[in-house]
Design a protein around this motif. Structure first.
Motif, PDB file in Angstrom:
ATOM      1  N   GLY A   7       0.746  -1.319   0.082  1.00 53.35           N
ATOM      2  CA  GLY A   7      -0.040  -0.011   0.002  1.00 53.35           C
ATOM      3  C   GLY A   7       0.716   1.182   0.061  1.00 53.35           C
ATOM      4  O   GLY A   7       0.429   2.329  -0.495  1.00 53.35           O
ATOM      5  N   GLU A  91      -9.592   4.964   0.042  1.00 47.41           N
ATOM      6  CA  GLU A  91      -8.929   3.649  -0.927  1.00 47.41           C
ATOM      7  C   GLU A  91      -9.769   3.489  -2.093  1.00 47.41           C
ATOM      8  O   GLU A  91     -11.062   3.792  -2.030  1.00 47.41           O
ATOM      9  N   ARG A 103      -5.242  -2.418  -5.201  1.00 55.66           N
ATOM     10  CA  ARG A 103      -5.776  -1.375  -4.158  1.00 55.66           C
ATOM     11  C   ARG A 103      -4.918  -0.232  -4.532  1.00 55.66           C
ATOM     12  O   ARG A 103      -3.574  -0.207  -4.518  1.00 55.66           O
ATOM     13  N   GLU A 105      -4.396   3.635  -2.557  1.00 55.63           N
ATOM     14  CA  GLU A 105      -4.559   4.634  -1.488  1.00 55.63           C
ATOM     15  C   GLU A 105      -4.133   6.000  -1.788  1.00 55.63           C
ATOM     16  O   GLU A 105      -3.186   6.235  -2.336  1.00 55.63           O
TER      17      GLU A 105
END
Length: 124
Positions: A7, A91, A103, A105
């Motif tokens: 992330g 997100e 994903r 962020e």
């Protein structure tokens, strides 16, 4: 391919830096245009009218780059989580057939509903 499970790789903020658009321009298909760009510490992401292009800048000099193309026509589902009172980050989760979840962020003050609308307009 970029490790989307990390992330910290994609803690993104909005940018209008024309250098990012110029960087992905040679990769664009006929009729494809960059709609949104976001930058991390060294990496960046461009949302076009056809796909997401994630660019991972590598090495000490930053000359080596990994480009990952995520076409909208392979998205099976997506989800956004907007920032809150104590949680200033948001997100975007995209589920791609054959790849799974990706994903991104975002730092505070990113209009995630606008990104979701862009994806909806491109996929539905």
């Amino acid at each position: 391919m970029i490790d989307f499970e990390n992330g910290s790789l994609f803690k993104l903020k909005v940018t209008d830096d024309p250098g990012f658009r110029d960087e992905v321009q040679p990769l664009l298909a006929d009729g494809e245009e960059v709609a949104l760009t976001f930058e991390g510490v060294r990496d960046f992401v461009a949302f076009t009218n056809k796909r997401v292009i994630a660019v991972n800048v590598q090495g000490v000099t930053g000359r080596k780059k990994d480009y990952t193309s995520l076409p909208y026509n392979k998205i099976q589902a997506y989800s956004i989580e907007t920032d809150g009172l104590m949680d200033n980050d948001g997100e975007l989760d995209l589920w791609f057939s054959g790849l799974g979840r990706v994903r991104f962020e975002f730092k505070e003050n990113v209009d995630l509903p606008a990104i979701a609308k862009h994806i909806a307009n491109s996929t539905l």
